[in-house]
Design a protein around this motif. Structure first.
Motif, PDB file in Angstrom:
ATOM      1  N   ARG B 152       0.817  -1.213   0.000  1.00  0.00           N
ATOM      2  CA  ARG B 152       0.000   0.000   0.000  1.00  0.00           C
ATOM      3  C   ARG B 152       0.856   1.271   0.000  1.00  0.00           C
ATOM      4  NH1 ARG B 152      -3.258  -1.281   5.180  1.00  0.00           N
ATOM      5  NH2 ARG B 152      -4.638   0.434   4.623  1.00  0.00           N
ATOM      6  N   ARG B 153       0.330   2.265  -0.678  1.00  0.00           N
ATOM      7  CA  ARG B 153       1.089   3.517  -0.816  1.00  0.00           C
ATOM      8  C   ARG B 153       0.900   4.387   0.420  1.00  0.00           C
ATOM      9  NH1 ARG B 153      -0.594   6.315  -6.200  1.00  0.00           N
ATOM     10  NH2 ARG B 153       0.528   7.976  -5.137  1.00  0.00           N
ATOM     11  N   PRO B 154       1.986   4.780   1.058  1.00  0.00           N
ATOM     12  CA  PRO B 154       1.901   5.598   2.275  1.00  0.00           C
ATOM     13  C   PRO B 154       1.167   6.919   2.061  1.00  0.00           C
ATOM     14  CG  PRO B 154       4.120   4.777   1.945  1.00  0.00           C
ATOM     15  CD  PRO B 154       3.363   4.443   0.706  1.00  0.00           C
ATOM     16  N   ASP B 155       1.381   7.547   0.911  1.00  0.00           N
ATOM     17  CA  ASP B 155       0.750   8.856   0.712  1.00  0.00           C
ATOM     18  C   ASP B 155      -0.767   8.732   0.618  1.00  0.00           C
ATOM     19  OD1 ASP B 155       1.046   7.500  -1.670  1.00  0.00           O
ATOM     20  OD2 ASP B 155       1.237   9.306  -2.881  1.00  0.00           O
ATOM     21  N   VAL B 156      -1.210   7.673  -0.024  1.00  0.00           N
ATOM     22  CA  VAL B 156      -2.655   7.475  -0.129  1.00  0.00           C
ATOM     23  C   VAL B 156      -3.234   7.169   1.251  1.00  0.00           C
ATOM     24  CG1 VAL B 156      -4.474   6.046  -1.117  1.00  0.00           C
ATOM     25  CG2 VAL B 156      -2.486   6.670  -2.499  1.00  0.00           C
ATOM     26  N   MET B 157      -2.553   6.308   1.980  1.00  0.00           N
ATOM     27  CA  MET B 157      -3.022   5.978   3.326  1.00  0.00           C
ATOM     28  C   MET B 157      -3.077   7.237   4.200  1.00  0.00           C
ATOM     29  SD  MET B 157      -0.825   2.482   3.900  1.00  0.00           S
ATOM     30  CE  MET B 157      -1.494   2.058   5.506  1.00  0.00           C
ATOM     31  N   ALA B 158      -2.047   8.041   4.096  1.00  0.00           N
ATOM     32  CA  ALA B 158      -2.019   9.271   4.891  1.00  0.00           C
ATOM     33  C   ALA B 158      -3.188  10.173   4.519  1.00  0.00           C
ATOM     34  CB  ALA B 158      -0.693  10.005   4.673  1.00  0.00           C
ATOM     35  N   TRP B 159      -3.417  10.319   3.235  1.00  0.00           N
ATOM     36  CA  TRP B 159      -4.490  11.196   2.777  1.00  0.00           C
ATOM     37  C   TRP B 159      -5.838  10.743   3.343  1.00  0.00           C
ATOM     38  CZ3 TRP B 159      -9.090  11.447   0.160  1.00  0.00           C
ATOM     39  CH2 TRP B 159      -9.458  12.697  -0.348  1.00  0.00           C
ATOM     40  N   VAL B 160      -6.092   9.469   3.251  1.00  0.00           N
ATOM     41  CA  VAL B 160      -7.359   8.936   3.738  1.00  0.00           C
ATOM     42  C   VAL B 160      -7.481   9.123   5.251  1.00  0.00           C
ATOM     43  CG1 VAL B 160      -8.683   6.807   4.102  1.00  0.00           C
ATOM     44  CG2 VAL B 160      -7.642   7.275   1.870  1.00  0.00           C
ATOM     45  N   MET B 161      -6.434   8.774   5.970  1.00  0.00           N
ATOM     46  CA  MET B 161      -6.495   8.858   7.425  1.00  0.00           C
ATOM     47  C   MET B 161      -6.658  10.292   7.905  1.00  0.00           C
ATOM     48  SD  MET B 161      -3.960   6.152   9.169  1.00  0.00           S
ATOM     49  CE  MET B 161      -2.554   7.045   8.579  1.00  0.00           C
ATOM     50  N   VAL B 162      -5.898  11.177   7.316  1.00  0.00           N
ATOM     51  CA  VAL B 162      -5.976  12.571   7.744  1.00  0.00           C
ATOM     52  C   VAL B 162      -7.390  13.103   7.585  1.00  0.00           C
ATOM     53  CG1 VAL B 162      -5.270  14.922   7.166  1.00  0.00           C
ATOM     54  CG2 VAL B 162      -3.563  13.122   7.377  1.00  0.00           C
ATOM     55  N   ARG B 163      -7.990  12.839   6.426  1.00  0.00           N
ATOM     56  CA  ARG B 163      -9.357  13.348   6.217  1.00  0.00           C
ATOM     57  C   ARG B 163     -10.355  12.700   7.168  1.00  0.00           C
ATOM     58  NH1 ARG B 163      -5.969  14.754   3.400  1.00  0.00           N
ATOM     59  NH2 ARG B 163      -6.112  16.748   2.344  1.00  0.00           N
ATOM     60  N   ALA B 164     -10.215  11.404   7.332  1.00  0.00           N
ATOM     61  CA  ALA B 164     -11.165  10.693   8.191  1.00  0.00           C
ATOM     62  C   ALA B 164     -11.090  11.205   9.630  1.00  0.00           C
ATOM     63  CB  ALA B 164     -10.889   9.194   8.130  1.00  0.00           C
ATOM     64  N   VAL B 165      -9.877  11.235  10.158  1.00  0.00           N
ATOM     65  CA  VAL B 165      -9.718  11.619  11.557  1.00  0.00           C
ATOM     66  C   VAL B 165     -10.020  13.101  11.757  1.00  0.00           C
ATOM     67  CG1 VAL B 165      -8.094  11.818  13.455  1.00  0.00           C
ATOM     68  CG2 VAL B 165      -8.064   9.788  12.008  1.00  0.00           C
ATOM     69  N   GLU B 166      -9.540  13.902  10.852  1.00  0.00           N
ATOM     70  CA  GLU B 166      -9.770  15.340  10.969  1.00  0.00           C
ATOM     71  C   GLU B 166     -11.258  15.659  11.005  1.00  0.00           C
ATOM     72  OE1 GLU B 166      -7.628  18.100   8.198  1.00  0.00           O
ATOM     73  OE2 GLU B 166      -9.683  18.630   7.674  1.00  0.00           O
ATOM     74  N   GLN B 167     -11.986  15.078  10.088  1.00  0.00           N
ATOM     75  CA  GLN B 167     -13.407  15.384  10.025  1.00  0.00           C
ATOM     76  C   GLN B 167     -14.149  14.898  11.264  1.00  0.00           C
ATOM     77  OE1 GLN B 167     -14.801  17.313   8.192  1.00  0.00           O
ATOM     78  NE2 GLN B 167     -16.994  16.924   8.396  1.00  0.00           N
TER      79      GLN B 167
END
Lengths: 211, 211
Positions: B152-167
Motif C-alpha cells: 500500500r502507498r503511504p501517501d494514499v493511506m495518509a491522505w485517507v487517514m488525515v481526512r477521516a480523523v480530521e473530520q
DNA sequence: TGCTGATGCGAGTACTTGCTCGCCTTCAAC
DNA sequence: GTTGAAGGCGAGCAAGTACTCGCATCAGCA
C-alpha cells in the motif's frame, strides 16, 4: 417575524414563475457560489423582476432554502437507494465497496453542487445541513443495529463512519488530490470493513479499561 | 494589481498599530464569523481609523490572511509536536490513541477558531487551507513511509487517514454529537489501528485485482 | 364584454460595504 | 528648533445589497 407568508401561486402562470425562480436560484448558486447569490441576480436569471420574486418568497434565504431542500431530498434518496440496493444484492461480499463507489458517483457527478453544499453553505443555516447528516447517520445506524456489533454502540460507529467516508469522498471530488479513484475506493473499503470487524482485541480491551 | 504594497511599519508606534489591527482582526473574526468581518469593525476594535488600517494592509483579505496564517502556524506546530512526541515516547503502544486525543484537545480548546478555520473560511482563499492540509498529509505520509506498509502507498493511506480523523474530530467539536469523548477516542483509535494493520486479506486481494 | 383579483413590474429606498484622500499630528535626525 | 517624512484621522464616495410600493397588465369568469 411579521409577514412571513407570501402569496401562494394559484394560476398556472405564477406556478411557472416560482419554478423559474427556483431554477434560476440553483443556476446562480452554482455559478457564483453561496455568497455570490443576489436576489437581483436570481430575479434577472429567472427573467423576472425583484418584486415578483418577493411575491412568493419572504426573503432571500427562503429561495436558497427551497433550492437546497430539493437538492438534499434528491441526494438523500439516491444515497439511501444505493445503500438499500447493495444490502439486498445476492452477493453481500463487497457491500462496502459498492457503497463507496455510489457515494463517489453521487458527489462526483455534480462537483459544483457538492462544493456549495459541503463547503459554502453555512452550517447554521436552519441547520438543514445538520438535519441531513442526522438522517444519514440514522440510516447507517439502523442497518448496524440489525447486526451483531458486540460491545460497540451502533450509533457511535455510524457517526464515525459517516464522517470519515463522507469527508474522504467529498474531499476527493473537491480537492482533486494525488490519489486515483481506484486506490481511494480500495483504501476506503479497507478502512470501513476492518473497522466493522467484530473482534475482541487489544484496542478494545484497552479502551474500555482506560481512565 | 497596481499598488499592492503598503507602507512597512518603521517606528515602534506603527508596529504596535499593526499588531493591534491583527489582534482586532482575530477578535472580530471569532466574534462575528468570517462573513461578519468588516474593515470598519476591525479598525474600530483596534482603536484605529479605517485609513490607518489601509496604510499597512492593501485590502481586507490581507488582514484576514495574516490572522489565519498566524493561527495555522500555531496549530500546525502544536499538531506536529504532539505527533513527534508520541512517536518518540517509550511505549509505542497507543501512539494512535494519544494523537487522537491531542487533536481533540487542539480543536476543542478553541471551538470558535476551529469553526472559523474549518467551516467558514473559503477553501479557495489563497488555498491557505489546502496548503495546511497538504503539510499535514506530508507529515503523516513521511512517518508511514518509514514503516513497512506492504503493497500500500503511504501517501494514499495518509491522505485517507488525515481526512477521516480530521473530520471526525472537528465534527465532534463543532456538532456536539451524541457521542462522548471517550467513545470517540476509542472508536477512532480502532478505526486507525485496524486500517494500518498489515495483512494480505480478502479486501486487498480483491482491490488489487479489480478493474 | 367588462370586471376583479392575481400577477408582474422596476424605479426607488434605506442601508452597508470596502476603501480613499485631503488634512492634521508626531517623530527623529540634524 | 526646524523640517521632512512617518503616522494617523474620519468624513465620505462609489458600488452594491435586500427589499418595497404604486401602478400596469393579465387570466378567468359573469
Amino acid at each position: 417575524m411579521s409577514p412571513r407568508e407570501r402569496r401562494a401561486p394559484r394560476q398556472a402562470r405564477s406556478r411557472a414563475t416560482v419554478e423559474r425562480i427556483v431554477a434560476a436560484g440553483r443556476a446562480v448558486l452554482l455559478e457564483r457560489g453561496w455568497d455570490g447569490v443576489t436576489t437581483n441576480h436570481v430575479a434577472a436569471a429567472a427573467g423576472v423582476s425583484p418584486g415578483s420574486l418577493y411575491q412568493y418568497f419572504p426573503d432571500k434565504e427562503a429561495v436558497l432554502d427551497e433550492v437546497v431542500d430539493r437538492e438534499t431530498v434528491h441526494l438523500e434518496a439516491r444515497i439511501s437507494r444505493a445503500f438499500v440496493d447493495t444490502l439486498r444484492a445476492p452477493s453481500r461480499g463487497d457491500v462496502v465497496r459498492r457503497n463507496v463507489e455510489a457515494l463517489l458517483d453521487a458527489f462526483g457527478e455534480q462537483p459544483a453542487m457538492t462544493r456549495v453544499l459541503a463547503d459554502q453553505m453555512p452550517r447554521g443555516a436552519g441547520s438543514r445541513r445538520a438535519a441531513f447528516a442526522r438522517r444519514v447517520d440514522e440510516l447507517v445506524a439502523a442497518v448496524l443495529a440489525g447486526q451483531d456489533t458486540g460491545q460497540r454502540r451502533p450509533d457511535v460507529m455510524a457517526w464515525v463512519m459517516v464522517r470519515a467516508v463522507e469527508q474522504a469522498t467529498i474531499g476527493w471530488v473537491l480537492e482533486d488530490p494525488p490519489v486515483d479513484r481506484a486506490d481511494l475506493v480500495d483504501e476506503l473499503t479497507l478502512l470501513v470493513t476492518r473497522y466493522l470487524e467484530r473482534r475482541w482485541d487489544r484496542e478494545v480491551a484497552r479502551s474500555t479499561a482506560s481512565d
